[in-house]
Design a protein around this motif. Sequence first.
Motif, PDB file in Angstrom:
ATOM      1  N   MET A   1       0.827  -1.204   0.000  1.00 50.29           N
ATOM      2  CA  MET A   1       0.000   0.000   0.000  1.00 50.29           C
ATOM      3  C   MET A   1       0.862   1.256   0.000  1.00 50.29           C
ATOM      4  O   MET A   1       0.647   2.141  -0.805  1.00 50.29           O
ATOM      5  CB  MET A   1      -0.916  -0.031   1.235  1.00 50.29           C
ATOM      6  CG  MET A   1      -1.805   1.160   1.346  1.00 50.29           C
ATOM      7  SD  MET A   1      -3.244   0.941   0.292  1.00 50.29           S
ATOM      8  CE  MET A   1      -4.126   2.397   0.682  1.00 50.29           C
ATOM      9  N   LYS A   3       4.050   1.472  -0.784  1.00 51.82           N
ATOM     10  CA  LYS A   3       4.872   1.493  -1.991  1.00 51.82           C
ATOM     11  C   LYS A   3       4.066   2.017  -3.177  1.00 51.82           C
ATOM     12  O   LYS A   3       4.583   2.750  -4.011  1.00 51.82           O
ATOM     13  CB  LYS A   3       5.406   0.093  -2.309  1.00 51.82           C
ATOM     14  CG  LYS A   3       6.489  -0.350  -1.374  1.00 51.82           C
ATOM     15  CD  LYS A   3       7.025  -1.712  -1.790  1.00 51.82           C
ATOM     16  CE  LYS A   3       8.100  -2.182  -0.846  1.00 51.82           C
ATOM     17  NZ  LYS A   3       8.643  -3.482  -1.255  1.00 51.82           N
ATOM     18  N   ASN A   4       2.794   1.644  -3.244  1.00 52.13           N
ATOM     19  CA  ASN A   4       1.932   2.102  -4.333  1.00 52.13           C
ATOM     20  C   ASN A   4       1.733   3.615  -4.267  1.00 52.13           C
ATOM     21  O   ASN A   4       1.805   4.307  -5.290  1.00 52.13           O
ATOM     22  CB  ASN A   4       0.588   1.371  -4.275  1.00 52.13           C
ATOM     23  CG  ASN A   4      -0.219   1.557  -5.533  1.00 52.13           C
ATOM     24  OD1 ASN A   4       0.301   1.963  -6.557  1.00 52.13           O
ATOM     25  ND2 ASN A   4      -1.496   1.251  -5.458  1.00 52.13           N
ATOM     26  N   ILE A   5       1.523   4.134  -3.083  1.00 53.43           N
ATOM     27  CA  ILE A   5       1.348   5.582  -2.905  1.00 53.43           C
ATOM     28  C   ILE A   5       2.647   6.307  -3.248  1.00 53.43           C
ATOM     29  O   ILE A   5       2.628   7.353  -3.898  1.00 53.43           O
ATOM     30  CB  ILE A   5       0.897   5.898  -1.466  1.00 53.43           C
ATOM     31  CG1 ILE A   5      -0.510   5.352  -1.232  1.00 53.43           C
ATOM     32  CG2 ILE A   5       0.947   7.391  -1.192  1.00 53.43           C
ATOM     33  CD1 ILE A   5      -0.979   5.430   0.199  1.00 53.43           C
ATOM     34  N   LYS A   7       4.965   5.318  -5.345  1.00 51.72           N
ATOM     35  CA  LYS A   7       5.141   5.274  -6.796  1.00 51.72           C
ATOM     36  C   LYS A   7       4.261   6.312  -7.483  1.00 51.72           C
ATOM     37  O   LYS A   7       4.696   7.001  -8.406  1.00 51.72           O
ATOM     38  CB  LYS A   7       4.813   3.883  -7.333  1.00 51.72           C
ATOM     39  CG  LYS A   7       5.870   2.857  -7.048  1.00 51.72           C
ATOM     40  CD  LYS A   7       5.478   1.512  -7.625  1.00 51.72           C
ATOM     41  CE  LYS A   7       6.472   0.434  -7.274  1.00 51.72           C
ATOM     42  NZ  LYS A   7       6.083  -0.873  -7.799  1.00 51.72           N
ATOM     43  N   LYS A   8       3.029   6.432  -7.024  1.00 54.36           N
ATOM     44  CA  LYS A   8       2.123   7.419  -7.626  1.00 54.36           C
ATOM     45  C   LYS A   8       2.599   8.837  -7.348  1.00 54.36           C
ATOM     46  O   LYS A   8       2.538   9.701  -8.219  1.00 54.36           O
ATOM     47  CB  LYS A   8       0.705   7.222  -7.105  1.00 54.36           C
ATOM     48  CG  LYS A   8       0.033   6.000  -7.685  1.00 54.36           C
ATOM     49  CD  LYS A   8      -1.393   5.856  -7.206  1.00 54.36           C
ATOM     50  CE  LYS A   8      -2.032   4.614  -7.788  1.00 54.36           C
ATOM     51  NZ  LYS A   8      -3.405   4.439  -7.332  1.00 54.36           N
ATOM     52  N   SER A   9       3.101   9.071  -6.140  1.00 52.60           N
ATOM     53  CA  SER A   9       3.611  10.402  -5.800  1.00 52.60           C
ATOM     54  C   SER A   9       4.817  10.750  -6.650  1.00 52.60           C
ATOM     55  O   SER A   9       4.955  11.880  -7.115  1.00 52.60           O
ATOM     56  CB  SER A   9       3.987  10.460  -4.315  1.00 52.60           C
ATOM     57  OG  SER A   9       2.854  10.268  -3.518  1.00 52.60           O
TER      58      SER A   9
END
Length: 41
Positions: A1, A3-5, A7-9
Amino acid sequence: MIKNIAKKSLAVALLAGIGFAAVAQERVYVIDQRDAVATSG
């Protein structure tokens, strides 16, 4: 979770940087108050 945020940032930051670079390159010359290219005297 997290890591996904992250990457998006990072993706948003890169896109913002690319957008800023594109805007910054539109004006190559210095523009004065009359919207004309500034020249030396």
